[in-house]
Scaffold this motif. Structure first.
Motif, PDB file in Angstrom:
ATOM      1  N   UNK A 207     -27.789  21.392   9.404  1.00 59.31           N
ATOM      2  CA  UNK A 207     -28.146  22.118   8.183  1.00 59.31           C
ATOM      3  C   UNK A 207     -27.733  23.590   8.212  1.00 59.31           C
ATOM      4  N   UNK A 208     -26.850  23.951   9.150  1.00 57.42           N
ATOM      5  CA  UNK A 208     -26.223  25.282   9.112  1.00 57.42           C
ATOM      6  C   UNK A 208     -24.723  25.067   9.320  1.00 57.42           C
ATOM      7  N   UNK A 209     -24.038  26.042   9.908  1.00 56.50           N
ATOM      8  CA  UNK A 209     -22.598  25.911  10.100  1.00 56.50           C
ATOM      9  C   UNK A 209     -22.234  24.774  11.044  1.00 56.50           C
ATOM     10  N   UNK A 210     -20.993  24.298  10.947  1.00 52.31           N
ATOM     11  CA  UNK A 210     -20.568  23.198  11.820  1.00 52.31           C
ATOM     12  C   UNK A 210     -20.400  23.685  13.251  1.00 52.31           C
ATOM     13  N   UNK A 211     -20.306  22.726  14.162  1.00 53.42           N
ATOM     14  CA  UNK A 211     -20.247  22.993  15.593  1.00 53.42           C
ATOM     15  C   UNK A 211     -19.051  22.245  16.187  1.00 53.42           C
ATOM     16  N   UNK A 212     -18.792  22.404  17.483  1.00 52.13           N
ATOM     17  CA  UNK A 212     -17.661  21.684  18.076  1.00 52.13           C
ATOM     18  C   UNK A 212     -17.687  20.174  17.846  1.00 52.13           C
ATOM     19  N   UNK A 213     -18.891  19.559  17.821  1.00 54.27           N
ATOM     20  CA  UNK A 213     -18.976  18.102  17.646  1.00 54.27           C
ATOM     21  C   UNK A 213     -19.908  17.699  16.512  1.00 54.27           C
ATOM     22  N   UNK A 214     -20.339  18.647  15.668  1.00 52.60           N
ATOM     23  CA  UNK A 214     -21.326  18.370  14.636  1.00 52.60           C
ATOM     24  C   UNK A 214     -20.813  18.833  13.271  1.00 52.60           C
ATOM     25  N   UNK A 215     -21.328  18.189  12.229  1.00 50.82           N
ATOM     26  CA  UNK A 215     -20.759  18.419  10.892  1.00 50.82           C
ATOM     27  C   UNK A 215     -21.262  19.688  10.224  1.00 50.82           C
ATOM     28  N   UNK A 216     -22.468  20.155  10.542  1.00 54.14           N
ATOM     29  CA  UNK A 216     -23.046  21.254   9.790  1.00 54.14           C
ATOM     30  C   UNK A 216     -23.481  20.775   8.413  1.00 54.14           C
ATOM     31  N   UNK A 217     -23.986  21.710   7.597  1.00 48.65           N
ATOM     32  CA  UNK A 217     -24.476  21.313   6.278  1.00 48.65           C
ATOM     33  C   UNK A 217     -23.302  20.991   5.357  1.00 48.65           C
ATOM     34  N   UNK A 218     -23.544  20.026   4.474  1.00 46.83           N
ATOM     35  CA  UNK A 218     -22.531  19.536   3.553  1.00 46.83           C
ATOM     36  C   UNK A 218     -23.095  19.562   2.141  1.00 46.83           C
ATOM     37  N   UNK A 219     -22.199  19.515   1.138  1.00 48.95           N
ATOM     38  CA  UNK A 219     -22.668  19.437  -0.240  1.00 48.95           C
ATOM     39  C   UNK A 219     -23.229  18.039  -0.483  1.00 48.95           C
ATOM     40  N   UNK A 220     -24.484  17.998  -0.926  1.00 46.90           N
ATOM     41  CA  UNK A 220     -25.253  16.758  -0.912  1.00 46.90           C
ATOM     42  C   UNK A 220     -24.643  15.651  -1.766  1.00 46.90           C
ATOM     43  N   UNK A 221     -24.180  15.955  -2.978  1.00 45.09           N
ATOM     44  CA  UNK A 221     -23.670  14.894  -3.857  1.00 45.09           C
ATOM     45  C   UNK A 221     -22.437  14.231  -3.272  1.00 45.09           C
ATOM     46  N   UNK A 222     -21.503  15.046  -2.768  1.00 47.39           N
ATOM     47  CA  UNK A 222     -20.285  14.475  -2.176  1.00 47.39           C
ATOM     48  C   UNK A 222     -20.611  13.666  -0.929  1.00 47.39           C
ATOM     49  N   UNK A 223     -21.568  14.144  -0.139  1.00 46.30           N
ATOM     50  CA  UNK A 223     -21.948  13.413   1.062  1.00 46.30           C
ATOM     51  C   UNK A 223     -22.608  12.079   0.701  1.00 46.30           C
ATOM     52  N   UNK A 224     -23.477  12.092  -0.311  1.00 42.24           N
ATOM     53  CA  UNK A 224     -24.126  10.851  -0.748  1.00 42.24           C
ATOM     54  C   UNK A 224     -23.080   9.829  -1.218  1.00 42.24           C
ATOM     55  N   UNK A 225     -22.088  10.298  -1.942  1.00 38.84           N
ATOM     56  CA  UNK A 225     -21.031   9.391  -2.408  1.00 38.84           C
ATOM     57  C   UNK A 225     -20.265   8.785  -1.236  1.00 38.84           C
ATOM     58  N   UNK A 226     -19.982   9.602  -0.224  1.00 41.81           N
ATOM     59  CA  UNK A 226     -19.262   9.099   0.942  1.00 41.81           C
ATOM     60  C   UNK A 226     -20.107   8.057   1.679  1.00 41.81           C
ATOM     61  N   UNK A 227     -21.412   8.322   1.787  1.00 43.19           N
ATOM     62  CA  UNK A 227     -22.299   7.379   2.478  1.00 43.19           C
ATOM     63  C   UNK A 227     -22.321   6.015   1.786  1.00 43.19           C
ATOM     64  N   UNK A 228     -22.217   6.008   0.464  1.00 43.72           N
ATOM     65  CA  UNK A 228     -22.285   4.762  -0.289  1.00 43.72           C
ATOM     66  C   UNK A 228     -20.914   4.238  -0.711  1.00 43.72           C
ATOM     67  N   UNK A 229     -19.869   4.807  -0.121  1.00 43.71           N
ATOM     68  CA  UNK A 229     -18.511   4.407  -0.499  1.00 43.71           C
ATOM     69  C   UNK A 229     -18.109   3.060   0.064  1.00 43.71           C
ATOM     70  N   UNK A 230     -18.844   2.582   1.062  1.00 37.96           N
ATOM     71  CA  UNK A 230     -18.474   1.331   1.721  1.00 37.96           C
ATOM     72  C   UNK A 230     -17.511   1.527   2.872  1.00 37.96           C
TER      73      UNK A 230
END
Length: 358
Positions: A207-230
């Motif tokens: 939920x903050x900036x990304x890290x060497x192996x972590x995503x950090x915070x993302x825009x929620x709508x786009x992330x939700x769409x990716x999660x349900x993209x199949x």
């Protein structure tokens, strides 16, 4: 009575082992694990035998007599939210970490390793300041989704230890009179606002900036769409969020030293991504400063990646108007675990009982 304490700290790509006699380090060793070695495991708890064997090999190399041990300390993993301090490793704790198959942490296997050694030697085993230490103020818990309140999880052990050290050695004041923002920089990151000894707010590595192996915070709508993209299962998505995103996703490596070599060789894309890493870290620090109206005694940069002068210079440029920046590089978790164990064994601190109702 002298206390001889074994400390175990499993990381995403290494296993660290140390033995202390009271506060004196007898020996310490870290064994790196290649991606090829770790690829055979689909779940962190599958690594128990592999990691325990590495610990035994380290102790054997140092010809250490296990009968000298008085307790075992392990870094704590993703247990339920809890106060800071020590927790006894119990059958309930082991059941809990074995029940977790989603959103796991490599530290979960640490308590199982410590328990295995404790059972062999007949001594107590504890975790200390696990990654789920949660002392957030009530207002910090509130989000726009009532069913998803903010929880605290991250590098509590190292960040609290560095706050104590900065208070004692630099400010010469008790931690109860200080306000720190402590940024841990490793394969994952977390940033903590430690006010009067309590971590009243923080950002973890999702939920903050990304890290060497972590995503950090993302825009929620786009992330939700990716999660349900199949395109991805839940398990695949959780692996991306924690392990296969950040620098690794952009540049094919999570090793900051390799990224700096790329930059030195003229790779402008690598420079942009690495500076974006620093940019996100600085924003997280700035956010937390607002909680205390900018009244911060010190900003502390710690963790293994804080050895990178390139990165810490970029961060310092953006945040030192808030407060002086102290670079306290490396992970001092081994000493913090040993000191916690010493306090417990000497009766200076009471360990908590871990209780899990499944």
């Amino acid at each position: 009575m002298t206390q001889t304490i074994l400390v175990i700290n499993p990381g995403s790509t290494s296993t660290k082992v140390a033995v202390f006699e009271d506060k004196n380090l007898l020996f310490s060793e870290s064994v790196a694990h290649s991606e090829e070695e770790l690829r055979q495991f689909s779940w962190v708890m599958d690594q128990l035998d592999f990691r325990t064997k590495r610990v035994d090999e380290i102790l054997a190399r140092h010809n250490f007599d296990m009968s000298r041990l008085t307790c075992v300390m392990s870094r704590g993993g993703m247990v339920p939210p809890c106060a800071s301090g020590a927790y006894r490793i119990t059958p309930d704790m082991l059941k809990y970490v074995y029940a977790q198959t989603i959103d796991t942490h490599i530290s979960n296997v640490g308590c199982a390793i410590a328990d295995a050694i404790a059972q062999r030697t007949g001594i107590p085993a504890f975790i200390y300041d696990p990654v789920t230490v949660d002392e957030l103020s009530p207002i910090a818990r509130i989000t726009g989704f009532p069913e998803l309140p903010k929880v605290s999880r991250g590098h509590a052990l190292n960040t609290h230890a560095m706050a104590h050290r900065c208070a004692e050695e630099i400010l010469h004041k008790p931690i109860s009179e200080c306000t720190f923002i402590v940024q841990h920089l490793g394969g994952g990151t977390s940033v903590w606002l430690i006010h009067k000894g309590y971590s009243i707010d923080m950002y973890s590595d999702d939920d903050a900036g990304f890290a060497p192996e972590r995503c950090g915070k993302l825009q929620a709508m786009d992330f939700a769409k990716l999660c349900y993209s199949g395109k991805y299962t839940l398990k695949e998505m959780t692996r991306m969020i924690r392990g296969n995103s950040g620098l690794r996703a952009h540049l094919g490596t999570s090793d900051a030293r390799e990224v700096e070599r790329m930059i030195e060789n003229g790779d402008e894309h690598a420079k942009l991504i690495y500076e974006a890493f620093a940019y996100g870290v600085a924003k997280g620090i700035g956010d937390l400063a607002t909680v205390v109206n900018g009244k911060v005694d010190r900003i502390i940069l710690t963790g293994g990646v804080s050895y990178s002068k390139m990165l810490t210079d970029w961060i310092r440029e953006r945040v030192e108007w808030i407060a002086p920046v102290e670079i306290m590089p490396g992970e001092h978790e081994m000493e913090a675990l040993a000191e916690g164990g010493l306090r417990i064994m000497n009766g200076e601190e009471e360990a908590h009982d871990f209780v899990w109702k499944s």
